[in-house]
Design a protein around this motif. Structure first.
Motif, PDB file in Angstrom:
ATOM      1  N   GLU A 203       0.810  -1.215   0.000  1.00 30.41           N
ATOM      2  CA  GLU A 203       0.000   0.000   0.000  1.00 30.41           C
ATOM      3  C   GLU A 203       0.847   1.271   0.000  1.00 30.41           C
ATOM      4  N   ASP A 204       2.161   1.122   0.108  1.00 33.67           N
ATOM      5  CA  ASP A 204       3.036   2.302   0.147  1.00 33.67           C
ATOM      6  C   ASP A 204       4.304   1.981  -0.640  1.00 33.67           C
ATOM      7  N   ASP A 205       5.287   2.861  -0.572  1.00 32.03           N
ATOM      8  CA  ASP A 205       6.506   2.716  -1.363  1.00 32.03           C
ATOM      9  C   ASP A 205       7.265   1.454  -0.967  1.00 32.03           C
ATOM     10  N   VAL A 206       7.866   0.830  -1.965  1.00 31.67           N
ATOM     11  CA  VAL A 206       8.830  -0.247  -1.756  1.00 31.67           C
ATOM     12  C   VAL A 206      10.144   0.250  -2.338  1.00 31.67           C
ATOM     13  N   MET A 207      11.149   0.469  -1.503  1.00 34.92           N
ATOM     14  CA  MET A 207      12.345   1.146  -1.997  1.00 34.92           C
ATOM     15  C   MET A 207      13.567   0.699  -1.201  1.00 34.92           C
ATOM     16  N   SER A 208      14.724   1.000  -1.758  1.00 41.48           N
ATOM     17  CA  SER A 208      16.006   0.780  -1.097  1.00 41.48           C
ATOM     18  C   SER A 208      16.872   2.003  -1.341  1.00 41.48           C
ATOM     19  N   THR A 209      17.540   2.469  -0.273  1.00 42.43           N
ATOM     20  CA  THR A 209      18.443   3.619  -0.408  1.00 42.43           C
ATOM     21  C   THR A 209      19.906   3.184  -0.475  1.00 42.43           C
TER      22      THR A 209
END
Length: 646
Positions: A203-209
């Motif tokens: 339901e929200d962002d899926v990310m890697s920094t």
């Protein structure tokens, strides 16, 4: 029904019943590994493990005293502390404590349970995190969860929730999250530690920094465009803020670029090209690749038209000439045949082409500056008018007429040889230090500045009429030009009740000797009708606003009391202060007439008492149980003590 053997069963019956029971129970090797944690791996052990997994949670709460470290027995809710090791969580207020670091379990009961928690480390007595009075120690004991290891041991294999309400796992070999139990995945993919088995919805962002990490799927789609096998299909729009690199970029329809585009290789366009803005071309440019191609210039040239190599290229062809060439200046040699004459705008022939150009002549009779005024007469050789430059000549070539030549050198030399007296309206004589030039109506003459200033100042102040001040100024060659100021003497006289006199010399100090010639009763705020007697003093009468003589005495016996400030004595105050109803008064006269004390007290009786500064009822509260032996005796209570039955 139950499998049983009675006293009358035969060996065959016993065998048959045993085999049926063994078949119903099954082999213990068939138990799952999770149930083979008992001492012998028996079915009873497996049942005990299942019992242990029945979940129960008990909370114990203790309110600490200062530096308290041991917690045992009943808590604040009268619940006795009892728990199993490794199945307990301990909190100081909201802070989670770690077993064997912040506390240890103690006091085993011999049945696998413990009855005490002992704080240690930074929570020990006197340490930085020691318990303070009123701190809350909360202990949660539970059953049914997997038993983890101590913090100094190996990795445990279960999920935990931190004090920050974060759920985390502590197992060593990865986690598989199954979407359902229809076909649960139990083996991790090689090389991975976190595996999602089932459809996953975010339901929200899926990310890697973290730099260098990637997201990899056989197909990536938003429902319209798809990225699969290295190809992006069905995409509608794209926005890129950085570089877009493609080995082969092909558009089957219009290609619109709304910002800068950089192409590192060749750009080949097979159709027409229309540029609606400016075109900047770096490098060599070829327009047309065949003589049949045409180039149309609709706009204007905003720069010079320069050949790459001098004296190499031709403007026009013998078979294709320019109709007209418009130029302000023609620079260079004109060679070759000239067809036609070169004429002026007025029609006069300037260049006569002759027969074939070899016998061409220039026909000039005069050269004019505007077509009418002759500047050069070719026939006579006369030059008329002003020459703008004679840079290649000097005055040695010219004869000087009545207008003398002006040169910078000539003017500088004349000025350097003269002084200011050479000017026709300047006259100087006997110059001295500080002389200035002053205009006298016909010429500038020199006068001395110092003498002039002295005369001006002297004329301003000498002979003035200021009273008591005399100014003199001496003006001669030997004088210093100073002004002398002299103040006249001044006389002072004092008259009246205070008398005296003095004369002040010029700029001198004044000292006046005076004499008081008046009695005190002549003052406006002193009043008496007869002469005062010896020893009397002046006393202020506020009612009449004046001073008057009065006896000086330490007692009131010989002093008359005035109308405003009445005398204060102990006895007088004691006689004024009276004890009213419910009050009593005691008086201590002291050793003098001014150190006595009067004390007022409240009289208490019949159920009224004093508590400090408060007057309150003298009572007690009793209940039914206090009356089981009869009415209260009143022993030890004051007369009138009240009892209230609640």
């Amino acid at each position: 029904m139950a499998k049983t053997v009675d006293n009358f069963s035969t060996i065959e019956g016993f065998r048959k019943t045993y085999n049926e029971l063994a078949f119903d129970v099954g082999e213990k090797d068939g138990l799952r590994d999770a149930l083979k944690l008992g001492t012998d791996g028996t079915i009873i052990d497996a049942l005990n493990i299942l019992e242990d997994k029945k979940f129960f949670l008990q909370e114990y709460t203790y309110i600490a005293t200062t530096n308290q470290t041991t917690y045992t027995g009943n808590d604040n809710f009268s619940v006795k502390l009892l728990f199993k090791k490794d199945k307990v969580q301990v909190f100081k207020n909201e802070r989670h404590l770690v077993e064997d670091v912040d506390y240890i379990v103690a006091n085993p009961d011999g049945q696998g349970n413990h009855e005490s928690i002992v704080l240690q480390g930074t929570y020990a007595s006197g340490q930085s995190n020691a318990m303070a009075a009123g701190d809350r120690l909360t202990i949660y004991s539970y059953t049914g969860a997997f038993i983890g290891t101590q913090i100094a041991g190996t990795a445990s294999s279960f999920f935990q929730k931190s004090a920050e309400n974060t759920i985390y796992n502590t197992n060593a070999n990865g986690v598989i999250l199954n979407g359902d139990n229809s076909s649960a995945t139990t083996t991790l993919e090689t090389g991975y530690t976190l595996q999602l088995a089932g459809k996953t919805f975010a339901e929200d962002d899926v990310m890697s920094t973290v730099a260098g990490k990637k997201v990899q799927f056989p197909i990536i789609t938003d429902g319209t465009a798809s990225l699969s096998s290295g190809s992006l299909t069905s995409a509608i729009n794209g926005t890129f803020s950085g570089q877009v690199q493609a080995e082969h970029l092909k558009s089957t329809d219009d290609l619109e670029v709304t910002d800068d585009a950089s192409i590192g290789g060749d750009l080949s366009v097979t159709g027409n090209t229309t540029l609606t803005a400016n075109l900047n071309v770096n490098g060599n440019t070829t327009l047309g690749n065949a003589s049949a191609d045409t180039i149309t210039f609709t706009g204007y040239a905003a720069s010079s038209l320069r050949p790459d190599t001098t004296n190499t290229y031709t403007l026009g062809l013998t078979s294709k000439k320019w109709a007209n060439v418009h130029s302000t200046t023609f620079t260079g040699n004109l060679t070759g045949d000239v067809t036609g004459d070169v004429k002026s705008s007025g029609g006069q022939t300037i260049l006569d082409n002759g027969t074939n150009g070899t016998d061409a002549t220039i026909r000039l009779s005069t050269i004019t500056n505007d077509g009418s005024t002759t500047v050069l007469n070719v026939a006579s050789g006369l030059l008329t008018g002003t020459v703008s430059s004679i840079a290649n000549h000097d005055t040695g070539d010219l004869t000087e007429g009545s207008n003398l030549y002006y040169t910078s050198g000539r003017a500088d030399g004349r000025i350097a040889a003269a002084n200011i007296g050479a000017l026709n309206n300047v006259t100087t004589s006997s110059l001295t230090d500080k002389d200035i030039l002053q205009y006298n109506g016909s010429a500038f003459v020199n006068i001395n500045l110092g003498e002039t200033v002295e005369d001006l100042v002297g004329a301003m102040v000498a002979g003035g009429t200021e009273t008591g001040l005399t100014v003199s100024y001496t003006d001669n060659a030997g004088s210093d030009g100073k002004l002398d100021f002299v103040l006249d003497n001044s006389d002072f006289a004092l008259t009246g009740a205070v008398t005296g006199s003095v004369t002040q010399t010029a700029k001198g100090n004044v000292s006046i000797s005076t004499t008081m010639n008046s009695a005190i009763n002549s003052l406006s705020d002193v009043n008496y009708t007869s002469a005062p007697s010896a020893g009397q003093i002046l006393v202020w009468d506020a009612g009449n606003s004046y001073w008057e003589p009065a006896n000086n005495s330490t007692t009131t016996d010989t002093t008359s009391e005035g109308s405003n400030n009445k005398y204060f004595t102990d006895d007088r105050v004691n006689s004024v202060v009276q004890a009213g109803n419910g009050l009593s008064k005691t008086y201590n006269g002291g050793s003098t007439v001014l150190d006595g004390t009067s004390t007022l007290s409240v009289a208490t009786s019949n159920g009224v008492k004093l508590d400090g500064n408060d007057v309150e009822l003298d009572y007690s509260v009793i209940t039914d149980s206090d009356l089981s032996g009869g009415l209260p005796s009143g022993s030890g209570k004051s007369v009138g003590h009240l009892y209230f039955l609640v």
